[in-house]
Design an enzyme around this catalytic site. Structure first.
Site, mmCIF file in Angstrom:
data_model
loop_
_atom_site.group_PDB
_atom_site.id
_atom_site.type_symbol
_atom_site.label_atom_id
_atom_site.label_comp_id
_atom_site.label_asym_id
_atom_site.label_seq_id
_atom_site.Cartn_x
_atom_site.Cartn_y
_atom_site.Cartn_z
ATOM 1 N N SER C 21 52.745 23.598 30.548
ATOM 2 C CA SER C 21 52.492 22.214 30.162
ATOM 3 C C SER C 21 51.689 21.475 31.228
ATOM 4 O O SER C 21 51.966 21.586 32.419
ATOM 5 C CB SER C 21 53.831 21.507 29.960
ATOM 6 O OG SER C 21 53.619 20.148 29.678
ATOM 7 N N CYS C 129 59.920 16.097 35.653
ATOM 8 C CA CYS C 129 58.655 15.525 36.100
ATOM 9 C C CYS C 129 58.882 14.643 37.315
ATOM 10 O O CYS C 129 59.619 13.659 37.243
ATOM 11 C CB CYS C 129 57.990 14.705 35.005
ATOM 12 S SG CYS C 129 56.425 14.019 35.580
HETATM 13 C C1 LIG Z 1 48.146 18.683 36.629
HETATM 14 C C2 LIG Z 1 49.517 19.126 36.219
HETATM 15 C C3 LIG Z 1 50.173 18.466 35.176
HETATM 16 C C4 LIG Z 1 51.451 18.885 34.803
HETATM 17 N N1 LIG Z 1 52.057 18.256 33.738
HETATM 18 C C5 LIG Z 1 53.271 18.707 33.317
HETATM 19 C C6 LIG Z 1 53.902 18.130 32.188
HETATM 20 O O1 LIG Z 1 53.360 17.261 31.538
HETATM 21 N N2 LIG Z 1 55.125 18.599 31.809
HETATM 22 C C7 LIG Z 1 55.750 19.614 32.512
HETATM 23 O O2 LIG Z 1 56.857 20.016 32.139
HETATM 24 N N3 LIG Z 1 55.168 20.192 33.580
HETATM 25 C C8 LIG Z 1 53.947 19.763 33.999
HETATM 26 N N4 LIG Z 1 53.352 20.355 35.078
HETATM 27 C C9 LIG Z 1 54.058 21.458 35.774
HETATM 28 C C10 LIG Z 1 53.545 22.818 35.326
HETATM 29 O O3 LIG Z 1 53.760 23.026 33.964
HETATM 30 C C11 LIG Z 1 54.246 23.934 36.144
HETATM 31 O O4 LIG Z 1 55.640 23.890 35.891
HETATM 32 C C12 LIG Z 1 54.031 23.789 37.630
HETATM 33 O O5 LIG Z 1 52.726 23.350 37.893
HETATM 34 C C13 LIG Z 1 54.273 25.097 38.388
HETATM 35 O O6 LIG Z 1 53.470 26.132 37.921
HETATM 36 P P1 LIG Z 1 52.017 26.518 38.542
HETATM 37 O O7 LIG Z 1 52.213 26.708 40.010
HETATM 38 O O8 LIG Z 1 51.618 27.757 37.807
HETATM 39 O O9 LIG Z 1 51.126 25.361 38.252
HETATM 40 C C14 LIG Z 1 52.072 19.957 35.472
HETATM 41 C C15 LIG Z 1 51.407 20.593 36.512
HETATM 42 C C16 LIG Z 1 50.144 20.194 36.888
HETATM 43 C C17 LIG Z 1 49.468 20.914 38.025
#
Ligand SMILES: Cc1cc2nc3c(=O)[nH]c(=O)nc-3n(C[C@H](O)[C@H](O)[C@H](O)COP(=O)(O)O)c2cc1C
Ligand SMILES: Cc1cc2nc3c(=O)[nH]c(=O)nc-3n(C[C@H](O)[C@H](O)[C@H](O)COP(=O)(O)OP(=O)(O)OC[C@H]3O[C@@H](n4cnc5c(N)ncnc54)[C@H](O)[C@@H]3O)c2cc1C
Ligand SMILES: Cc1cc2nc3c(=O)[nH]c(=O)nc-3n(C[C@H](O)[C@H](O)[C@H](O)COP(=O)(O)OP(=O)(O)OC[C@H]3O[C@@H](n4cnc5c(N)ncnc54)[C@H](O)[C@@H]3O)c2cc1C
Ligand SMILES: Cc1cc2nc3c(=O)[nH]c(=O)nc-3n(C[C@H](O)[C@H](O)[C@H](O)COP(=O)(O)O)c2cc1C
Ligand code: FES
Ligand code: FES
Lengths: 305, 264, 305, 264
Positions: C21, C129
């Site tokens: 997400s 969040c």
């Molecule tokens: C720009 C951005 C926006 C995000 N928005 C959401 C969101 O709206 N809802 C959510 O549950 N997680 C959100 N996340 C978290 C990601 O879904 C994920 O859990 C987190 O970034 C860790 O994974 P990664 O290291 O692969 O990015 C967001 C992450 C990023 C970087």
């Protein structure tokens, strides 16, 4: 010329750069490569009352912009330290901070009682080692235990007592407030984040202890956030640690509210990191027109306030 | 106590020589390291990854101020190092660690397995300089994976090459070849066996040396961070004087240990 | 050929790779660059009942091996999503998971009630969040609130409900157990770590919202540890997220106990990360002689047990 | 809907031309980008840091398949990019974003400040191709910091150079020079002002254009991650149709916006 001297409560340091616990030994090896009298101080490797063998190897796993360690407080015990290491450390011409870890309140108290009689400058209570099963991080994750431990320890010694907290908690502010209530003289933020690395071929954890503590630049944003958060909540001096690799990183921690900083993992990549970073800090200050490093402290201006 | 002993060196790659698909010899312009390095010591090399990479010293050319390293590619860090080109620069800590003890020895038998033949080549070099009689056993999986054969052959001493695949002098491990050598070798006082290679091979070599009542030194490998003794991550289990086991630091207490103290 | 299909509770996915997400929008832009039917599924950008403008810029700060974001749940609100985005997502030929965030239990319940009537495959409750003041991470840091929220939400919908937890807690295991007690169908680990970046020249936080959520490879060891920790404590399917940049990282999460994985920040660096990572996973499996990706799940053999 | 439109390109640096101590023009072999790029669009370049770096397109040589980028060094990422050498490879996303709208225009005045003159040069190039009358204003701190003066002068159109330091045509900002130009310029229907540069300069330019009742397009900068519209980190505050303010994505809704909607 940039003034570098800072105060951490009652303790005067010639500059804000301390070697963090566990990445500088007792200074002996490092003294071969740099003049330790240039440092603000050295935090000893974490000590326990009795000698500890530490955890089975491997004890290190490389990660992206960081590393996990699972040393598990290998140390010769307080007695051997006092006899064989402290005299050497004391001679180096910088502050000596002793990092202590216990299984129980009694052990912490006994160690502090004994250290009270020695020429150490401060006691850093390790309430945060993620690599031992007992005491330490368990105590450090519970505000009530933090408060009560520090209160008792403070009965045993007139030395400044620094509480080194773990970031693996829901509210670092609550832990810091508890340390303040208990009577801590300063708060050290942060120890390592608990992590895991897996060897995908063998399907085994890389570390012999399975999990380990994450350190290095990867954790800097978390450390910086915790320093800024706690600096708004408590009145104690703060010491910032976590991912500091250069003078700019160090100054960011001062801006966030730290009175001094500790250099951990950087010393493992570059033995002269502590002295190099001090030089970089003064050079940056000079370029900035800042004449006293202490001027940076707590000057972070948040948005919208 | 407050000397400024330089430990970190910014060095330039002089040349790079590919031995086979997995192995490369890098030659570094590092006069301070070349001047002081002893066999069995290592350097800790910067790469694009967070930690440095420990690599044994394979040879030094003291007059030219050059240091040779034999690198076997096992992951991203060693791959990157093996791809360095002349003129590239890297930060090197060294020389590090406690090398082989040659003092008082009259004869040395080096027993290397795989990339273990690299640091032992430096032992051979120094034995020649010091007039110590030296023999060599080198073991490989197969002739295709064999390395430094010409260099070892060029030493002019008795040298036995073993290959699991049976396509060299002796069919089998380096320990098998050592056994063959020891059978026919007239005993000389102050002989020692120095070994480096895969752990099971070193264990077999140590057992054999024990049978022949020869002192044996082994070069251990452990994951490292600092390489200079301050972080305690490179723990090796050893038997202490009092018989209890404990951990010593591979980087400064080793990497070379007396086989007798190693807990296999 | 490697079998890629996996089950997450009652939901069958054609493969374990989900777009996380907030880093994939609603799939519209990404569909230009890759065939979305190749994915296991897409988690929508976090939705709230009413439209949200999000936080003031700047909303991103680069860190070592990672980034901080402070988007603050900018989204068009549930209605607009259902009207303008869901039909498109539904057409892409992969599972559609809707990420929902609320100020209050009531809001979470209302959103789930409305989603129950729609063709979405699962609801991912964002309990984590770090960029909004209300609800979300506050609820997600308190085991009792997690349990009660999920219990109530489960009354409103027969869709699978996934609980996406925050790593900013003392015990992730306790939070996961609470989610299990509440009736969650799966647990998603982890959202971002709360962090801060400072512009040392202006002495201002880089982010307009001051703090932000740390994502990317920097946090992978923490995410992997939490997946392994929780997999030993709960019986629910786990979905691993945090710093996955390539097929090897993804397989490590399966080994640690995840049934599926989500790719977040990697998609920002490389738009085709999700499909690339799936290909890398099958190539690695093939090289390993593994014929079914599901075989990796939970095969981590800890030391000393 | 499931086309495989290539967005990521592994491109080779053809050449690098240093303009002054802070600025470099990189020429990339990127035929797909050269073929489709429109002025005001940008690319997102990989570097040694975690995030990509957004850089506007300065010019394209469509037949040669080359793309030129003007890079001003402000930090580590741009320093590294400015140091790229011919033959180096980098991963490039692009062309990205919503560029300047030239449709229906008869005359264009580009007003660039500092490194803002780079992307506007591409506007000039395309105006020539399309037969749109184009004038240029370029503002710098001083003659020493001025860039692309020969290139702009070579366009053969009326070009005014301004410098705060007073050592070029006009003493003052680009907006001062624009004012001078507008005073003497006979009005032509369908004239637009296109601007890129520091925010305060663009704001002044937009105000001036408004005074002269000329439509104005501005190219905004915001910190970005994806550059393709999925992460919402590049929010720019704009006035919506209903008068309320809201955020739009700099990367795909911009970087070029009508000056009227920008909330300064
Ligand atoms: C720009 C951005 C926006 C995000 N928005 C959401 C969101 O709206 N809802 C959510 O549950 N997680 C959100 N996340 C978290 C990601 O879904 C994920 O859990 C987190 O970034 C860790 O994974 P990664 O290291 O692969 O990015 C967001 C992450 C990023 C970087
Ligand atoms: C004292 C010493 C001397 C050595 N001498 C040589 C030599 O002369 N030639 C040679 O080819 N190799 C030598 N090695 C092994 C070499 O250090 C590893 O192969 C190398 O670190 C692997 O890095 P990588 O990035 O390619 O592999 P990766 O597996 O990706 O490395 C990941 C991490 O694990 C560590 N690691 C992986 N394997 C080893 C290992 N065997 N020993 C220590 N750390 C390891 C890496 O340093 C790194 O931190 C020596 C190791 C030690 C401790
Ligand atoms: C659409 C667009 C077009 C651009 N075109 C050009 C151009 O043609 N020529 C040119 O020289 N520069 C251009 N820039 C600015 C350029 O992107 C930044 O100077 C560059 O990202 C700075 O990176 P750094 O590592 O050198 O600086 P650092 O300050 O170390 O960067 C740290 C982080 O902040 C971001 N950042 C810093 N400054 C800016 C900025 N001004 N805009 C966006 N992100 C920033 C970086 O991308 C990085 O993520 C453009 C920016 C945008 C958004
Ligand atoms: C190898 C290693 C050993 C450590 N040992 C201790 C210790 O004994 N006591 C302690 O309080 N912290 C210990 N730490 C934590 C560091 O002092 C420091 O808090 C942490 O690593 C974060 O800082 P850094 O990112 O600069 O390393 C250790 C860290 C490392 C890497
Ligand atoms: S690697 Fe640090 S003590 Fe050996
Ligand atoms: S940078 Fe990701 S939406 Fe604009």
């Amino acid at each position: 010329m940039v003034t570098t001297a800072v105060q951490v409560g009652s303790l005067s340091l010639k500059n804000p750069v301390l070697a963090a616990s566990g990445t500088f030994g007792f200074g002996r090896e490092m003294a071969q490569y740099q003049d330790l009298s240039r440092l603000g101080g050295i935090c000893s490797k974490g000590l326990t009352l009795r000698p500890r063998a530490g955890n089975p190897p491997p004890r290190v796993a490389e990660t992206s912009c960081g590393m996990l360690n699972s040393v598990g407080l290998q140390n010769p015990g307080l007695d051997v330290f006092l006899r064989d290491e402290l005299p050497f450390m004391r001679q180096q011409g910088c502050a000596v901070i002793v990092n202590v870890a216990g299984h129980s309140t009694d052990e912490y108290c006994e160690m502090c009682r004994r250290l009270d009689q020695t020429p150490v400058d401060a006691i850093e209570l390790n309430l945060s080692c993620p690599n031992v099963r007992e005491g330490c991080m368990l105590i450090g994750s519970d505000a009530r235990q933090i408060e009560s431990l520090i209160r008792q320890v403070k009965q045993e010694t007139r030395k400044p007592v620094w509480a080194k907290l773990t970031p693996n908690v829901t509210s670092i502010g609550d832990m810091a407030l508890a340390a303040q209530r208990g009577g801590a003289d300063a708060i050290v933020l942060i120890n390592t984040l608990l992590g895991l690395a897996i060897d995908y071929r063998t399907r085994r954890p890389i570390l012999g202890n399975n999990t380990g503590g994450l350190s290095g630049p990867a954790i800097k944003p978390v450390a910086l956030r915790m320093v800024a958060e706690v600096s708004q909540m408590v009145d104690l001096p703060l010491i910032g640690v976590g991912g500091i690799m250069n003078g700019q990183d160090a100054i960011e921690f001062l801006i966030a509210g730290a009175s001094a900083i500790e250099i951990g993992t950087a010393s493992l990549i570059r033995p002269t990191a502590c002295t190099d970073i001090l030089e970089e800090m003064t050079a940056l200050a000079q370029a900035d027109g800042v004449t006293d490093l202490a001027e940076y402290r707590g000057t972070l201006r948040l948005w919208g306030y | 106590m407050t000397c400024d002993h330089p430990i970190e060196h910014l060095v330039t790659v002089r040349s790079s020589r590919r031995l086979n698909s997995q192995t490369t010899v890098l030659t570094l312009e590092a006069p301070l390291i070349a001047a002081t390095a002893a066999p069995g010591q290592f350097v800790n090399l910067s790469c694009d990854h967070f930690l440095r990479r420990p690599i044994g010293i394979m040879a030094v050319l003291r007059h030219e101020g050059l240091v040779e390293l034999g690198i076997r590619v096992v992951g991203d860090g060693t791959r990157e190092l093996a791809q360095k080109r002349p003129g590239d620069q890297l930060s090197v800590l060294g020389p590090l660690g406690h090398g082989f003890r040659l003092e008082g020895l009259q004869r040395v038998i080096t027993v290397g397995g795989g990339s273990g033949v690299f640091p032992l080549f430096f032992v051979q070099q120094v034995c020649r300089e010091r007039g110590i009689d030296a023999l060599a056993v080198c073991g490989y999986r197969s002739i295709d994976e064999s390395i430094l054969r010409d260099e070892y052959a060029g030493l002019g001493c008795q040298t036995l090459f073993a290959a699991d695949a049976g396509d060299l002098d002796v069919a089998g491990h380096a320990a098998d070849a050592l056994k063959q050598l020891l059978c026919q070798l007239p005993p000389v006082p102050q002989t020692a066996v120095l070994t480096c290679g895969p752990r099971p091979m070193m264990q077999a070599v140590a057992a054999l040396a024990r049978d022949y009542q020869l002192p044996c030194q082994v070069s251990l490998e452990e994951r490292m961070a600092c390489g200079i003794g301050v972080c305690l991550v490179c723990a090796c289990q050893v038997r202490e004087a009092d018989g209890a086991t404990g951990y010593q630091r591979c980087c400064v207490d080793g990497p070379v240990f007396d086989a007798e103290v190693v807990v296999w």
